[in-house]
Scaffold this active site. Structure first.
Site, PDB file in Angstrom:
ATOM      1  N   PRO A   2      27.161  35.782  37.638  1.00 16.50           N
ATOM      2  CA  PRO A   2      28.405  36.287  37.627  1.00 16.50           C
ATOM      3  C   PRO A   2      29.343  34.806  38.157  1.00 16.50           C
ATOM      4  O   PRO A   2      28.726  34.251  38.749  1.00 16.50           O
ATOM      5  CB  PRO A   2      28.842  37.391  39.205  1.00 16.50           C
ATOM      6  N   GLU A   3      30.665  34.783  37.084  1.00 15.38           N
ATOM      7  CA  GLU A   3      31.598  33.477  37.451  1.00 15.38           C
ATOM      8  C   GLU A   3      32.277  33.795  38.267  1.00 15.38           C
ATOM      9  O   GLU A   3      32.629  34.592  38.773  1.00 15.38           O
ATOM     10  CB  GLU A   3      31.251  32.804  35.847  1.00 15.38           C
ATOM     11  N   LYS A  51      31.309  30.331  43.901  1.00 10.85           N
ATOM     12  CA  LYS A  51      30.164  31.561  43.729  1.00 10.85           C
ATOM     13  C   LYS A  51      30.219  31.706  44.862  1.00 10.85           C
ATOM     14  O   LYS A  51      29.151  33.034  45.095  1.00 10.85           O
ATOM     15  CB  LYS A  51      29.560  31.099  43.083  1.00 10.85           C
ATOM     16  N   ARG A 252      19.904  24.919  32.180  1.00 12.89           N
ATOM     17  CA  ARG A 252      20.465  26.720  32.072  1.00 12.89           C
ATOM     18  C   ARG A 252      20.911  26.218  30.554  1.00 12.89           C
ATOM     19  O   ARG A 252      21.203  25.300  30.301  1.00 12.89           O
ATOM     20  CB  ARG A 252      21.746  26.737  32.403  1.00 12.89           C
TER      21      ARG A 252
END
Ligand SMILES: [Zn+2]
Length: 264
Positions: A2-3, A51, A252
């Site tokens: 989730p961002e 976050k 990533r």
């Protein structure tokens, strides 16, 4: 993962479900807090910082903050008393129950209870929060450029620079500004435009569950390049490239169009 916009929505959900209510049951299924019981306490609020989620509780023994982070798989759901939770019991990490709603945290990456005055220890390192009321674009630019040789895609993902960007937003930001994500951040000619665009992307997406950066919500059309392996650029038709970007162990995947985002 989730961002920032998804974490913001989670905070809103917890806020609607729990704020101002008294806890009738708590269950912390993590070793360090397994014996803690906050029932009788009152939930003040839940806020997001980048976050991270901070749920402030006035507990019988004093003010505490439940710090949680969704990491890869985590989620918070809010249920009515008669509702089934819909996920296996072994995925439950936290239960915060009131007479009208029960909030359940599944697969959370971080669960820690801290004294309220220690919140700075867990979120103080974060850069300006893209969805925060105290957003500071000049400070965001300053932090982003602190290490000019660092690849742009890495610098955007570092939560100490800007809090709230994940792999999807960093990829789409690089596309929309025309930079190869491996470009040194010091070579970006208008970093202020970049951080403003980042904020506007998260802001536009904060009320909707699926991230859309193209304005076209149809399946396969909502993102310019992210996740579009073996596909062609929506703008120019060039095959999209991808690579792992980042330090060893923290890399990533990044995607880019070599024509729209030429090397500099
Ligand atoms: Zn292109």
């Amino acid at each position: 993962m989730p961002e920032g916009d998804a974490v913001w929505r989670t905070a809103q959900r917890l806020q609607r479900g729990l704020a101002g209510r008294q806890l009738t049951r708590t269950d912390f299924r993590v070793p360090q807090h397994a014996t803690v019981d906050l029932s009788g306490g009152t939930v003040i609020e839940t806020v997001s910082r980048g976050k991270h989620l901070l749920t402030r509780i006035d507990a019988p023994d004093g003010p505490v903050t439940l710090h949680t982070h969704l990491k890869m798989e985590g989620s918070w759901r809010v249920f009515r008393p008669s509702e089934r939770w819909g996920k296996p019991d072994h995925l439950v990490r936290v239960v915060l129950g009131t007479t009208e709603r029960t909030a359940v945290g599944f697969q959370l990456g971080v669960v820690e209870l801290i004294a309220r005055e220690r919140e700075h220890d867990v979120v103080g390192h974060l850069g300006p929060d893209l969805l925060g009321a105290d957003w500071d674009e000049a400070e965001a630019v300053r932090r982003l450029l602190a290490d000019p040789a660092r690849p742009l895609g890495e610098a955007l993902l570092d939560q100490r620079n800007l809090a709230g960007i994940g792999t999807i937003y960093r990829t789409e930001l690089c596309f929309l500004t025309g930079y190869d994500p491996r470009t040194p951040v010091g070579a970006v000619t208008d970093p202020l435009r970049m951080v403003r665009l980042a904020r506007s992307m998260l802001d536009q997406n904060r009320q909707q569950p699926q991230i859309c950066t193209t304005g076209d919500k149809r399946r396969g059309r909502s993102l310019w390049v992210y996740g579009r392996l073996h596909e062609r650029c929506l703008r120019c038709g060039t095959p999209i490239q991808h690579a792992e970007l980042g330090e060893e162990g923290r890399a990533r995947v990044a995607y880019w169009c070599p024509r729209c985002q030429p090397p500099r």
